[in-house]
Design an enzyme around this catalytic site. Structure first.
Site, PDB file in Angstrom:
ATOM      1  N   HIS A 136       0.875  -1.356   0.226  1.00 60.33           N
ATOM      2  CA  HIS A 136       0.186   0.011  -0.042  1.00 60.33           C
ATOM      3  C   HIS A 136       0.781   1.418   0.114  1.00 60.33           C
ATOM      4  CE1 HIS A 136      -3.227  -2.800   2.512  1.00 60.33           C
ATOM      5  NE2 HIS A 136      -3.107  -3.053   1.268  1.00 60.33           N
TER       6      HIS A 136
ATOM      7  N   ASP B  99      -6.818  -6.448  -1.138  1.00 59.54           N
ATOM      8  CA  ASP B  99      -5.582  -6.936  -1.586  1.00 59.54           C
ATOM      9  C   ASP B  99      -5.394  -7.908  -2.582  1.00 59.54           C
ATOM     10  OD1 ASP B  99      -3.923  -5.831   1.450  1.00 59.54           O
ATOM     11  OD2 ASP B  99      -4.468  -4.806  -0.223  1.00 59.54           O
TER      12      ASP B  99
HETATM   13  C1  LIG Z   1      -4.445   2.675   6.946  1.00 61.49           C
HETATM   14  C2  LIG Z   1      -5.646   3.204   7.671  1.00 61.49           C
HETATM   15  C3  LIG Z   1      -6.888   2.713   7.601  1.00 61.49           C
HETATM   16  N1  LIG Z   1      -7.919   3.127   8.206  1.00 61.49           N
HETATM   17  C4  LIG Z   1      -9.264   2.356   8.194  1.00 61.49           C
HETATM   18  C5  LIG Z   1      -9.846   2.127   6.668  1.00 61.49           C
HETATM   19  C6  LIG Z   1     -10.290   0.745   6.792  1.00 61.49           C
HETATM   20  O1  LIG Z   1     -11.702   0.796   6.901  1.00 61.49           O
HETATM   21  C7  LIG Z   1      -9.389   0.010   7.897  1.00 61.49           C
HETATM   22  C8  LIG Z   1      -8.574  -0.932   7.452  1.00 61.49           C
HETATM   23  O2  LIG Z   1      -7.925  -0.212   6.654  1.00 61.49           O
HETATM   24  P1  LIG Z   1      -6.651  -1.196   5.684  1.00 61.49           P
HETATM   25  O3  LIG Z   1      -7.586  -2.458   5.406  1.00 61.49           O
HETATM   26  O4  LIG Z   1      -6.489  -0.394   4.579  1.00 61.49           O
HETATM   27  O5  LIG Z   1      -5.791  -1.626   6.744  1.00 61.49           O
HETATM   28  P2  LIG Z   1      -4.204  -2.424   6.387  1.00 61.49           P
HETATM   29  O6  LIG Z   1      -4.735  -3.364   5.500  1.00 61.49           O
HETATM   30  O7  LIG Z   1      -3.667  -2.506   7.436  1.00 61.49           O
HETATM   31  O8  LIG Z   1      -3.612  -0.912   5.495  1.00 61.49           O
HETATM   32  C9  LIG Z   1      -2.257  -0.697   6.027  1.00 61.49           C
HETATM   33  O9  LIG Z   1      -1.382  -1.735   5.595  1.00 61.49           O
HETATM   34  C10 LIG Z   1      -0.043  -1.372   5.093  1.00 61.49           C
HETATM   35  C11 LIG Z   1       0.915  -2.312   5.927  1.00 61.49           C
HETATM   36  C12 LIG Z   1       0.249   0.060   5.281  1.00 61.49           C
HETATM   37  O10 LIG Z   1       1.713   0.410   5.279  1.00 61.49           O
HETATM   38  C13 LIG Z   1      -0.660   1.240   5.383  1.00 61.49           C
HETATM   39  O11 LIG Z   1      -0.324   1.925   6.409  1.00 61.49           O
HETATM   40  C14 LIG Z   1      -2.089   0.704   5.416  1.00 61.49           C
HETATM   41  O12 LIG Z   1      -2.447   0.710   4.027  1.00 61.49           O
HETATM   42  O13 LIG Z   1      -8.819   0.955   8.686  1.00 61.49           O
HETATM   43  C15 LIG Z   1      -8.132   4.235   8.986  1.00 61.49           C
HETATM   44  O14 LIG Z   1      -8.799   4.748   9.714  1.00 61.49           O
HETATM   45  N2  LIG Z   1      -6.780   4.912   8.982  1.00 61.49           N
HETATM   46  C16 LIG Z   1      -5.835   4.512   8.433  1.00 61.49           C
HETATM   47  O15 LIG Z   1      -4.653   5.320   8.456  1.00 61.49           O
END
Ligand SMILES: Cc1cn([C@H]2C[C@H](O)[C@@H](COP(=O)(O)OP(=O)(O)O[C@H]3O[C@H](C)C(=O)[C@H](O)[C@H]3O)O2)c(=O)[nH]c1=O
Length: 186
Positions: A61, A169
């Site tokens: 990401h 993803d």
């Molecule tokens: C990243 C983020 C997400 N969210 C909310 C949005 C989604 O509803 C939920 C899960 O998000 P996501 O599935 O994108 O989470 P990850 O897959 O852990 O994403 C992260 O994974 C990789 C390792 C990264 O480096 C990034 O920081 C980030 O993209 O959290 C938020 O409210 N704030 C945030 O900063």
């Protein structure tokens, strides 16, 4: 606290000094003065935490400008294989990646400047990852690249069948179709 450049020079591994005694241990996990001196002029404004089970892969990401993010990543429980991919057009390491093991045991941290995609794979039973970022989350600027893109050639160590992905993803674009960071972004 030791700062070490990786094979991609702008990626920096930080190894804290640990003070152990009969009670346990103490370490400084962030020092702005040392960070500015040895690493990067940065102003972290948000900190994140995620908990994942074995085989979970979060990534690759990144956020596009004006919400591009530098990240300082640490693992407070378990172990992950942490990967950063250079998406900066014109960079001599464009399309290349670095992979490092971060764990609660080695206590190392990885600094990833803006311009990189980031992801990690959990290789322990469970892992808790905490990371500071220098820009707020913006869903509209959230982008990704397929973790298993052959052009990237990342060795995630696990068989694809053992990797757990979010629905998002499972359908990230291939590297050649991704949106890159332009020279004017830096
Ligand atoms: C990243 C983020 C997400 N969210 C909310 C949005 C989604 O509803 C939920 C899960 O998000 P996501 O599935 O994108 O989470 P990850 O897959 O852990 O994403 C992260 O994974 C990789 C390792 C990264 O480096 C990034 O920081 C980030 O993209 O959290 C938020 O409210 N704030 C945030 O900063």
């Amino acid at each position: 606290m030791r700062f070490t450049h990786l094979n991609i020079r702008d990626l920096i591994l930080i190894t804290p000094k640990v003070w152990g005694d009969n009670r346990g241990y103490f370490m400084e996990t962030f020092r702005e003065d040392l960070f500015r001196k040895y690493c990067w002029n940065i102003n972290f404004i948000q900190e994140n935490e995620s908990r994942s089970s074995y085989g979970v892969l979060r990534g690759l990401h990144y956020q596009l400008p004006p919400f591009a993010q530098s990240k300082l990543i640490r693992v407070v429980e378990g172990t992950v294989l942490d990967v950063a991919v250079d998406l900066r057009e014109g960079s001599p390491t464009f399309g290349q990646h670095a992979a490092v093991e971060l764990s609660a045991e080695n206590r190392c941290q990885l600094f990833i400047p803006q311009g990189f995609a980031h992801g990690f794979l959990v290789t322990s039973r469970m892992a808790i990852v905490q990371y500071k970022v220098d820009n707020y989350y913006s869903a509209e600027h959230d982008c990704g690249v397929a973790f298993d893109d052959k052009d990237l050639g990342i060795d995630w160590k696990l068989l694809p069948k053992d990797i757990v992905l979010s629905e998002k993803d499972k359908c990230q674009p291939l590297f050649r179709n991704a949106v890159y960071f332009k020279r004017e972004d830096f």
